[in-house]
Design an enzyme around this catalytic site. Structure first.
Site, mmCIF file in Angstrom:
data_model
loop_
_atom_site.group_PDB
_atom_site.id
_atom_site.type_symbol
_atom_site.label_atom_id
_atom_site.label_comp_id
_atom_site.label_asym_id
_atom_site.label_seq_id
_atom_site.Cartn_x
_atom_site.Cartn_y
_atom_site.Cartn_z
ATOM 1 N N CYS A 109 17.126 75.719 9.659
ATOM 2 C CA CYS A 109 18.371 76.360 9.265
ATOM 3 C C CYS A 109 18.372 76.615 7.745
ATOM 4 O O CYS A 109 17.556 77.392 7.263
ATOM 5 C CB CYS A 109 19.576 75.555 9.727
ATOM 6 S SG CYS A 109 21.116 76.525 9.694
ATOM 7 N N HIS A 156 18.781 75.919 14.907
ATOM 8 C CA HIS A 156 18.652 74.459 14.894
ATOM 9 C C HIS A 156 17.729 74.026 16.029
ATOM 10 O O HIS A 156 18.139 74.004 17.189
ATOM 11 C CB HIS A 156 20.020 73.796 15.055
ATOM 12 C CG HIS A 156 20.889 73.881 13.841
ATOM 13 N ND1 HIS A 156 20.799 72.986 12.802
ATOM 14 C CD2 HIS A 156 21.859 74.765 13.494
ATOM 15 C CE1 HIS A 156 21.684 73.302 11.861
ATOM 16 N NE2 HIS A 156 22.340 74.386 12.261
ATOM 17 N N GLU A 189 16.820 71.099 16.697
ATOM 18 C CA GLU A 189 17.311 69.837 17.261
ATOM 19 C C GLU A 189 18.468 70.052 18.233
ATOM 20 O O GLU A 189 18.827 69.127 18.976
ATOM 21 C CB GLU A 189 17.712 68.874 16.144
ATOM 22 C CG GLU A 189 19.040 69.171 15.452
ATOM 23 C CD GLU A 189 18.994 70.297 14.444
ATOM 24 O OE1 GLU A 189 20.038 70.537 13.804
ATOM 25 O OE2 GLU A 189 17.937 70.935 14.297
#
Length: 221
Positions: free
Chosen positions: A88, A197, A199
């Site tokens: 990001c 992102h 994650e």
């Protein structure tokens, strides 16, 4: 293997750590991921991850506030060729500059600047910002090691109002569409960054992280 997750004072550090620990466990590798603000620990790491969220300028200030960190990143990534992944705003910091809250220098590792988005629908009406949610990926360089096992159209989770502009097409690994093309993954040599992102991107993000653990760039020391 030691993976250093740099803490610039913003970013989903706990989520990134959990995601990396999951792919490490699933891989059966002898590896450890740690969150750190210590420049020496970054220099000693085998791989480096830089998460970030919020404003470009704030993330850059956070990075500059860590004694010796920018120099350590330069030494580890540019001089020693260690694999690097920006997430990001961590990806955005790889660019030459950011235009959010004034003009702020980036790390200058990839070409282009982080500029405000102005997405428009087919009728010319402005689309909502930030771009937030799941968007499909279009693979510009499907043979890149970080994209192994991915196919066009798989979705990743984005949250951003600024995006890379004026980038080098040779450094674009994947894009998405939001009122026009948007750089989703960029990279060169031993470094890469995702605008989304990883994650929070479910199996797509986990696959990219697993590929990152296996990645052996030709420039890596």
């Amino acid at each position: 293997m030691k993976i250093a997750i740099v803490d610039p004072g913003s970013g989903n550090l706990a989520s990134v750590l959990r995601a990396l620990e999951r792919v490490i466990a699933e891989s059966g590798r002898q590896a450890q991921a740690v969150v750190t603000t210590d420049a020496a620990e970054v220099r000693d790491a085998d791989r480096i991850v830089l998460p970030g969220q919020g404003a470009f300028a704030a993330c850059r200030r956070g990075l500059d506030a860590l004694p010796g960190m920018v120099d350590a990143l330069q030494d580890a990534v540019i001089e020693s060729g260690k694999p690097f992944l920006g997430i990001c705003v961590g990806m955005q910091l790889m660019a030459e500059r950011g235009l959010e809250h004034g003009t702020t220098p980036g790390l200058g590792w990839i070409r282009g600047e982080i500029a405000p988005m102005d997405p428009r629908g087919p009728d010319g009406a402005a689309l909502p910002l930030p771009q937030m949610g799941w968007n499909g990926l279009e693979l510009a360089q499907p043979s890149h090691p970080l994209l192994e096992g991915l196919r066009p159209g798989l979705h990743a989770y984005f949250v951003h109002s600024y995006a890379l502009a004026g980038g080098d097409p040779a450094q674009l690994l994947a894009s998405t569409t939001y009122g026009g093309p948007v750089a989703a993954i960029v990279g060169r040599d031993n470094m890469a960054g995702t605008q989304f992102h990883v994650e929070k991107s479910s199996l797509v993000g986990l696959r990219i992280l697993a590929n990152f653990l296996r990645w052996k760039p030709e420039t890596a020391a």
